[in-house]
Design an enzyme around this catalytic site. Structure first.
Site, PDB file in Angstrom:
ATOM      1  N   ARG A 227       0.827  -1.216   0.000  1.00 18.75           N
ATOM      2  CA  ARG A 227       0.000   0.000   0.000  1.00 18.75           C
ATOM      3  C   ARG A 227       0.857   1.262   0.000  1.00 18.75           C
ATOM      4  NH1 ARG A 227      -2.867  -3.861   2.856  1.00 18.75           N
ATOM      5  NH2 ARG A 227      -1.803  -3.326   4.773  1.00 18.75           N
TER       6      ARG A 227
ATOM      7  N   GLU B 192       5.676 -10.936  15.142  1.00 21.87           N
ATOM      8  CA  GLU B 192       5.162 -11.536  16.377  1.00 21.87           C
ATOM      9  C   GLU B 192       5.678 -12.978  16.491  1.00 21.87           C
ATOM     10  OE1 GLU B 192       0.978 -11.128  16.561  1.00 21.87           O
ATOM     11  OE2 GLU B 192       0.850 -11.984  18.585  1.00 21.87           O
TER      12      GLU B 192
HETATM   13  P1  AMP Z   1       4.176  -2.753  11.789  1.00 19.53           P
HETATM   14  O1  AMP Z   1       5.483  -3.254  11.219  1.00 19.53           O
HETATM   15  O2  AMP Z   1       3.713  -3.536  12.978  1.00 19.53           O
HETATM   16  O3  AMP Z   1       4.205  -1.256  12.038  1.00 19.53           O
HETATM   17  O4  AMP Z   1       3.062  -3.048  10.686  1.00 19.53           O
HETATM   18  C1  AMP Z   1       2.910  -2.191   9.618  1.00 19.53           C
HETATM   19  C2  AMP Z   1       2.486  -2.880   8.354  1.00 19.53           C
HETATM   20  O5  AMP Z   1       1.462  -3.849   8.566  1.00 19.53           O
HETATM   21  C3  AMP Z   1       1.922  -1.854   7.392  1.00 19.53           C
HETATM   22  O6  AMP Z   1       2.433  -2.116   6.092  1.00 19.53           O
HETATM   23  C4  AMP Z   1       0.426  -2.013   7.480  1.00 19.53           C
HETATM   24  O7  AMP Z   1      -0.151  -1.891   6.208  1.00 19.53           O
HETATM   25  C5  AMP Z   1       0.211  -3.407   8.060  1.00 19.53           C
HETATM   26  N1  AMP Z   1      -0.744  -3.417   9.217  1.00 19.53           N
HETATM   27  C6  AMP Z   1      -0.422  -3.698  10.508  1.00 19.53           C
HETATM   28  N2  AMP Z   1      -1.504  -3.638  11.305  1.00 19.53           N
HETATM   29  C7  AMP Z   1      -2.549  -3.291  10.509  1.00 19.53           C
HETATM   30  C8  AMP Z   1      -3.957  -3.043  10.740  1.00 19.53           C
HETATM   31  N3  AMP Z   1      -4.517  -3.131  11.969  1.00 19.53           N
HETATM   32  N4  AMP Z   1      -4.725  -2.685   9.687  1.00 19.53           N
HETATM   33  C9  AMP Z   1      -4.173  -2.566   8.449  1.00 19.53           C
HETATM   34  N5  AMP Z   1      -2.880  -2.795   8.158  1.00 19.53           N
HETATM   35  C10 AMP Z   1      -2.052  -3.155   9.176  1.00 19.53           C
END
Ligand code: AMP
Length: 184
Positions: free
Chosen positions: A67, A104
């Site tokens: 995205r 995770e």
């Molecule tokens: P993080 O590395 O945990 O910050 O996760 C970020 C990535 O995971 C991004 O590319 C987001 O598009 C996706 N992502 C994580 N959690 C969500 C959520 N609750 N809704 C939509 N996309 C998420």
């Protein structure tokens, strides 16, 4: 936050669809496809993301797969900058450099082309959402290892409970987010 950004935030929040228990139980998936399909919301989001850097010399916008490609392309166009894809391992055709990061359960790896950044180039990192910040943190480390000067990281959505912003700020990366949602 300014009044203008508050008004924009309300519009953006209304344009984002929430899907409970996707892709697994307990996750509230914040689906920005509904924002992208709304011409006004899409334009407002891109304009608000770039607003602090309008007029400054940004050489590259790095978008995180997938995205972040859509938003990053629009942001790059707006800033008259180049676009640099940060991809999941194994997708880029030329020689790459990579960065592993913790999930995770287990690990994941992102890559950029080895010649994607010139030393000292000013780069803005873009993705749709910051959750734990693990992906963006890995992208910052990867881009910096290639010589990038990371000017900022921008996201439409912040999930503040997961404290991703602090991870990037600890690396001295200014973070811009437009809206916040509670939960994971
Ligand atoms: P993080 O590395 O945990 O910050 O996760 C970020 C990535 O995971 C991004 O590319 C987001 O598009 C996706 N992502 C994580 N959690 C969500 C959520 N609750 N809704 C939509 N996309 C998420």
């Amino acid at each position: 936050m300014t009044d203008t950004l508050n008004t924009i935030s309300e519009e953006l929040i209304a344009s984002i669809r929430t899907i409970p228990d996707y892709p697994k139980e307990g996750i509230l998936f914040r689906d920005i496809t509904t924002l992208l399909s709304d011409p006004r919301a899409f334009r407002r989001a891109v304009d608000a993301l770039v607003q602090p850097w309008a007029g400054s010399k940004i050489e590259q916008v790095a978008g995180i797969e997938a995205r972040g490609f859509i938003l990053g392309g629009a942001v790059a166009h707006q800033l008259s900058a180049g676009f640099l894809p940060v991809r999941k391992k194994g997708k880029l055709p030329f020689k790459t450099i990579e960065q592993e990061y913790e999930l995770e359960y287990g690990t994941d790896t992102i890559e950029i082309h080895c010649d994607a950044v010139k030393p000292g180039e000013k780069v803005i990192l873009v993705d749709d959402l910051i959750a734990t910040g693990g992906t963006a943190e890995a992208a910052v480390k990867l881009l910096r290892s290639a010589g990038a000067d990371i000017v900022a990281a921008c996201f439409i959505v912040d999930l503040p409970e997961l404290q991703g912003r602090a991870k990037l700020e600890a690396l001295d990366v200014p973070v811009r987010t437009l809206v916040e949602f509670p939960g994971h």
